[in-house]
Design an enzyme around this catalytic site. Structure first.
Site, PDB file in Angstrom:
ATOM      1  N   GLU A  82      -8.000  -9.478 -15.725  1.00 39.28           N
ATOM      2  CA  GLU A  82      -8.412  -9.114 -14.374  1.00 39.28           C
ATOM      3  C   GLU A  82      -9.789  -8.465 -14.383  1.00 39.28           C
ATOM      4  O   GLU A  82     -10.626  -8.725 -13.515  1.00 39.28           O
ATOM      5  CB  GLU A  82      -7.352  -8.193 -13.753  1.00 39.28           C
ATOM      6  CG  GLU A  82      -6.002  -8.875 -13.567  1.00 39.28           C
ATOM      7  CD  GLU A  82      -5.197  -9.074 -14.854  1.00 39.28           C
ATOM      8  OE1 GLU A  82      -4.302  -9.941 -14.849  1.00 39.28           O
ATOM      9  OE2 GLU A  82      -5.453  -8.385 -15.870  1.00 39.28           O
ATOM     10  N   HIS A 109     -20.435   7.845 -15.451  1.00 38.74           N
ATOM     11  CA  HIS A 109     -21.528   7.344 -16.282  1.00 38.74           C
ATOM     12  C   HIS A 109     -21.960   5.930 -15.936  1.00 38.74           C
ATOM     13  O   HIS A 109     -23.131   5.584 -16.126  1.00 38.74           O
ATOM     14  CB  HIS A 109     -21.136   7.359 -17.761  1.00 38.74           C
ATOM     15  CG  HIS A 109     -21.066   8.740 -18.326  1.00 38.74           C
ATOM     16  ND1 HIS A 109     -20.935   8.961 -19.670  1.00 38.74           N
ATOM     17  CD2 HIS A 109     -21.104   9.960 -17.745  1.00 38.74           C
ATOM     18  CE1 HIS A 109     -20.893  10.275 -19.898  1.00 38.74           C
ATOM     19  NE2 HIS A 109     -20.989  10.891 -18.741  1.00 38.74           N
TER      20      HIS A 109
END
Length: 163
Positions: A82, A109
């Site tokens: 996925e 991040h």
């Protein structure tokens, strides 16, 4: 976060994540999220998840391009396939999260806009906590992360690898 600050959430799954997906649609909706379910609508062990995940990823980008705060969730047995499918959509940064730290770091991040979670890898409670961590963690806007994301985007657009 107030309900007006919450992102719209686009969710998709394969047959292995259907129970978790149904739980998340209900749970996140009760917390004020606008949840859009991209399927499937019925269990089929032979389903082909890429279309569901790609459609959810496309919807995240369409919302973001229209100025709507949006994030995505793609679910499967492991979340790997996925994530790969969602990452084929230009502009999507889908991260496979397997604990609270990886979910938060994906946003902080990497400014990931889609999270992948393996429904067979976690209890419903654990997966819910991972997804909530992803949805609520802001991007740091730290210059080094902005620069790195920019290099990925440049490659995606041009094929040029920047040093």
């Amino acid at each position: 976060m107030t309900p007006t600050d919450l992102p719209r959430v686009h969710i998709a799954t394969d047959h292995a994540g259907m129970e978790l997906s149904a739980h998340l649609v209900s749970h996140l909706g009760s917390k004020g999220y606008d949840v859009v379910d991209h399927g499937p609508s019925a269990y089929d062990a032979q389903d082909d998840y890429p279309s569901f995940c790609i459609n959810a990823a496309l919807a995240v980008l369409a919302d973001q391009e229209a100025g709507t705060n949006a994030l995505g969730i793609v679910l499967g047995g492991s979340g790997n396939g996925e994530q790969i499918a969602a990452n084929k959509v230009k502009g999507v940064r889908a991260a496979l999260a397997w604990n609270l730290s990886t979910a938060k770091l994906a946003r902080e991040h990497n400014d990931a806009n889609v999270v992948a979670v393996g429904g067979r890898q976690h209890s419903v409670e654990e997966a819910t906590a991972i997804i909530e961590a992803f949805l609520t963690e802001p991007f740091s806007n730290d210059q080094r992360h902005v620069r790195r994301i920019g290099k990925i985007a440049t490659y995606e657009r041009t094929g040029e690898v920047l040093e």
